[in-house]
Design a protein around this motif. Sequence first.
Motif, mmCIF file in Angstrom:
data_model
loop_
_atom_site.group_PDB
_atom_site.id
_atom_site.type_symbol
_atom_site.label_atom_id
_atom_site.label_comp_id
_atom_site.label_asym_id
_atom_site.label_seq_id
_atom_site.Cartn_x
_atom_site.Cartn_y
_atom_site.Cartn_z
ATOM 1 N N LEU A 15 0.823 -1.204 0.000
ATOM 2 C CA LEU A 15 0.000 0.000 0.000
ATOM 3 C C LEU A 15 0.858 1.255 0.000
ATOM 4 O O LEU A 15 1.954 1.285 0.571
ATOM 5 N N ARG A 16 0.317 2.304 -0.607
ATOM 6 C CA ARG A 16 0.964 3.613 -0.519
ATOM 7 C C ARG A 16 0.828 4.172 0.900
ATOM 8 O O ARG A 16 -0.128 3.830 1.607
ATOM 9 N N TRP A 60 12.213 5.156 -3.487
ATOM 10 C CA TRP A 60 11.422 4.707 -4.642
ATOM 11 C C TRP A 60 10.777 5.896 -5.343
ATOM 12 O O TRP A 60 10.291 6.842 -4.709
ATOM 13 N N GLU A 61 10.738 5.819 -6.669
ATOM 14 C CA GLU A 61 10.085 6.830 -7.477
ATOM 15 C C GLU A 61 9.246 6.148 -8.553
ATOM 16 O O GLU A 61 9.549 5.014 -8.960
ATOM 17 N N ASP A 64 9.982 2.960 -11.108
ATOM 18 C CA ASP A 64 10.899 1.969 -10.542
ATOM 19 C C ASP A 64 10.269 0.585 -10.393
ATOM 20 O O ASP A 64 10.911 -0.329 -9.884
ATOM 21 N N GLY A 65 9.038 0.422 -10.833
ATOM 22 C CA GLY A 65 8.351 -0.855 -10.650
ATOM 23 C C GLY A 65 7.623 -0.900 -9.324
ATOM 24 O O GLY A 65 7.409 0.126 -8.663
ATOM 25 N N VAL A 66 7.237 -2.078 -8.916
ATOM 26 C CA VAL A 66 6.503 -2.255 -7.660
ATOM 27 C C VAL A 66 7.445 -2.008 -6.486
ATOM 28 O O VAL A 66 8.508 -2.627 -6.399
ATOM 29 N N GLY A 138 3.274 0.514 -9.013
ATOM 30 C CA GLY A 138 3.929 0.844 -7.754
ATOM 31 C C GLY A 138 3.432 0.039 -6.583
ATOM 32 O O GLY A 138 4.193 -0.678 -5.942
ATOM 33 N N ALA A 139 2.144 0.147 -6.294
ATOM 34 C CA ALA A 139 1.576 -0.498 -5.113
ATOM 35 C C ALA A 139 1.041 -1.882 -5.473
ATOM 36 O O ALA A 139 0.088 -2.007 -6.242
#
Length: 298
Positions: A15-16, A60-61, A64-66, A138-139
């Motif tokens: 989760l974000r 992380w940005e 960058d993937g998950v 990302g998430a």
Amino acid sequence: MRTVAVLDAPSNLGLRPPKPATVPGTAKAPGALREAGLLTGLGAEDAGHLVAPRYDREDWEPGDGVFHAPLIAEYAERLATRVGKLLDAGRFPVVLGGDCGILLGTGEAVRRHVPRAGLVYLDGHSDFRHVGNSPHVGAAAGEALALVTGRGQDDLSNVDGKGPIFADEHVVLMGIRDDDEDLDELADTKILVRTASAIRAAGAAKSAKWARRRLDRLDGFWVHLDVDILDAAVMPAVDSPDPGGLEHEELAELLSGLTSAPNCLGVEVTVFDPDLDPDGGLAAALTATLIAGLASPR
């Protein structure tokens, strides 16, 4: 009669952050549900707690993937082993997350346990984001269904080189809202979909029977439950509450119709956030719903 075994899997890695410099509160969900009397209400065995890695997105940005991918994969392997032992012992696991990313572990346990494994994904959102339909990912929690059906980066969607955990034709998605952004793409797959409004129109019991026409043909299936399938008015303690969801009574009826299947192997509960439930009232209501909906496996 099957013995229910409750296992805590409090990973919030998918989760974000709810706001800068914070971490998602879903890691506290198992404790809140236990305190509300879930184990006693289910007459369940205590299968313990699987400690999750620390939440830290570092630098992380987007692009960058998950985020947390290596940690999520490592935790999934440990969770698959723990759940697999429960299945081998004839238990009916009830896994308390955590976020939807724990499905990578529970799903792998199911795939190892039976030749043709199925999934019913009860969620207010399709969680079908992947690099094919989004500018970046990302998430993991928002991509969980995509990942377990083989869509996404290999280190999470094809961890052991065996391909998707669940074949599209063995998956049923239920409870998403009518405006879900991935409905059109889902219509081009073999995943069966029934929205929350369609469940309400048909009735929860009949909707469970509809899902089981696919699931009953399989060697076993797993139930993923994200509690944001509930309407935001009755379950605001989630990261993305939305109107148009189910009522508690409807969810209990739906769960009962699914878990009464002889080939239903277990259930996971995700995304409840006790930080958004300061007086414990929402945990108590959710616990009552789970007890009512999971009475059949006992």
